[in-house]
Write a protein that holds these residues in place. Structure first.
Motif, PDB file in Angstrom:
ATOM      1  N   LEU A 199       0.635  -1.253  -0.257  1.00 44.49           N
ATOM      2  CA  LEU A 199       0.142   0.118  -0.261  1.00 44.49           C
ATOM      3  C   LEU A 199       1.287   1.801   0.098  1.00 44.49           C
ATOM      4  O   LEU A 199       0.903   2.799  -0.533  1.00 44.49           O
ATOM      5  CB  LEU A 199      -0.894   0.492   0.886  1.00 44.49           C
ATOM      6  N   ALA A 200       1.748   1.512   0.664  1.00 42.23           N
ATOM      7  CA  ALA A 200       2.920   2.557   0.910  1.00 42.23           C
ATOM      8  C   ALA A 200       3.344   2.931  -0.251  1.00 42.23           C
ATOM      9  O   ALA A 200       3.206   3.463  -1.244  1.00 42.23           O
ATOM     10  CB  ALA A 200       3.747   2.174   2.536  1.00 42.23           C
ATOM     11  N   SER A 201       3.925   1.690  -1.200  1.00 39.50           N
ATOM     12  CA  SER A 201       4.431   2.043  -2.092  1.00 39.50           C
ATOM     13  C   SER A 201       4.079   2.003  -3.005  1.00 39.50           C
ATOM     14  O   SER A 201       4.034   2.843  -4.293  1.00 39.50           O
ATOM     15  CB  SER A 201       5.550   0.852  -2.353  1.00 39.50           C
ATOM     16  N   SER A 202       2.722   1.236  -3.536  1.00 37.56           N
ATOM     17  CA  SER A 202       1.895   2.069  -4.388  1.00 37.56           C
ATOM     18  C   SER A 202       1.211   3.250  -4.447  1.00 37.56           C
ATOM     19  O   SER A 202       1.015   4.136  -5.600  1.00 37.56           O
ATOM     20  CB  SER A 202       0.145   0.903  -5.201  1.00 37.56           C
ATOM     21  N   HIS A 203       1.020   3.370  -3.907  1.00 42.44           N
ATOM     22  CA  HIS A 203       0.293   4.959  -3.343  1.00 42.44           C
ATOM     23  C   HIS A 203       1.178   6.283  -3.395  1.00 42.44           C
ATOM     24  O   HIS A 203       1.197   7.545  -4.555  1.00 42.44           O
ATOM     25  CB  HIS A 203      -0.375   5.511  -1.271  1.00 42.44           C
ATOM     26  N   PHE A 204       2.018   5.736  -2.948  1.00 40.77           N
ATOM     27  CA  PHE A 204       3.584   7.220  -2.717  1.00 40.77           C
ATOM     28  C   PHE A 204       3.815   6.835  -4.425  1.00 40.77           C
ATOM     29  O   PHE A 204       5.130   8.119  -4.409  1.00 40.77           O
ATOM     30  CB  PHE A 204       4.260   7.174  -1.601  1.00 40.77           C
ATOM     31  N   SER A 205       3.986   6.258  -4.707  1.00 39.33           N
ATOM     32  CA  SER A 205       4.731   5.959  -6.311  1.00 39.33           C
ATOM     33  C   SER A 205       3.706   6.588  -6.967  1.00 39.33           C
ATOM     34  O   SER A 205       4.762   6.750  -8.443  1.00 39.33           O
ATOM     35  CB  SER A 205       5.549   4.871  -7.001  1.00 39.33           C
TER      36      SER A 205
END
Length: 147
Positions: free
Chosen positions: A64-70
């Motif tokens: 979730l963190a990686s997908s959202h902030f990328s």
């Protein structure tokens, strides 16, 4: 113009693990603990039913963190590098429960040598209106993907 990421920014996602999801993830990740696939073993154990592995929940939190902030924003495309994550397990995650995964940006600091922002996150996985099952902290390096 707003910075790439600001303190207080959030992201969240709801998930629900089926018993098959839990068993499949455990098998694929090499976790043979019967609490993730054997209903009889799970019933005899402390929690009384199938539970998701900790790595299952934390993998989705990191994703979730990686997908959202990328995702591109008003500045254009962004690059994200996950630098560090730590998790604590507070309660089990059961099959068929709706779980809310969420992250909140705790702080942002420029890092000239790395050419981006160090973004510190606080996260959790929780059943709605309940104490978190998993809590976490993470650090990302985020920078503009513009040349």
């Amino acid at each position: 113009m707003l910075p790439l990421v600001q303190q207080g920014d959030t992201c969240s996602r709801s998930v629900r693990f089926s018993r098959d999801d839990i068993a499949t993830f455990a098998r694929l990740s090499g976790d043979s603990n019967p609490l993730h696939h054997d209903q009889q073993a799970a019933q005899r154990a402390r929690h009384g039913e199938i539970i998701a592995s900790g790595e299952h929940t934390t993998a989705l939190l990191i994703g979730l963190a990686s997908s959202h902030f990328s995702q591109p924003d008003a500045h254009g495309p962004r690059e994200v590098l996950c630098l560090n994550f730590n998790f604590a397990f507070k309660a089990p995650v059961f099959a068929e429960q709706a779980i809310e995964l969420s992250w909140k940006v705790a702080s942002v600091e420029p890092h000239d040598r790395l050419g981006g922002l160090l973004v510190h996150l606080d996260g959790k996985a929780a059943v709605r209106h309940a104490s978190p099952s998993v809590v976490g902290r993470g650090t990302l390096l985020i920078k503009s993907a513009q040349p």
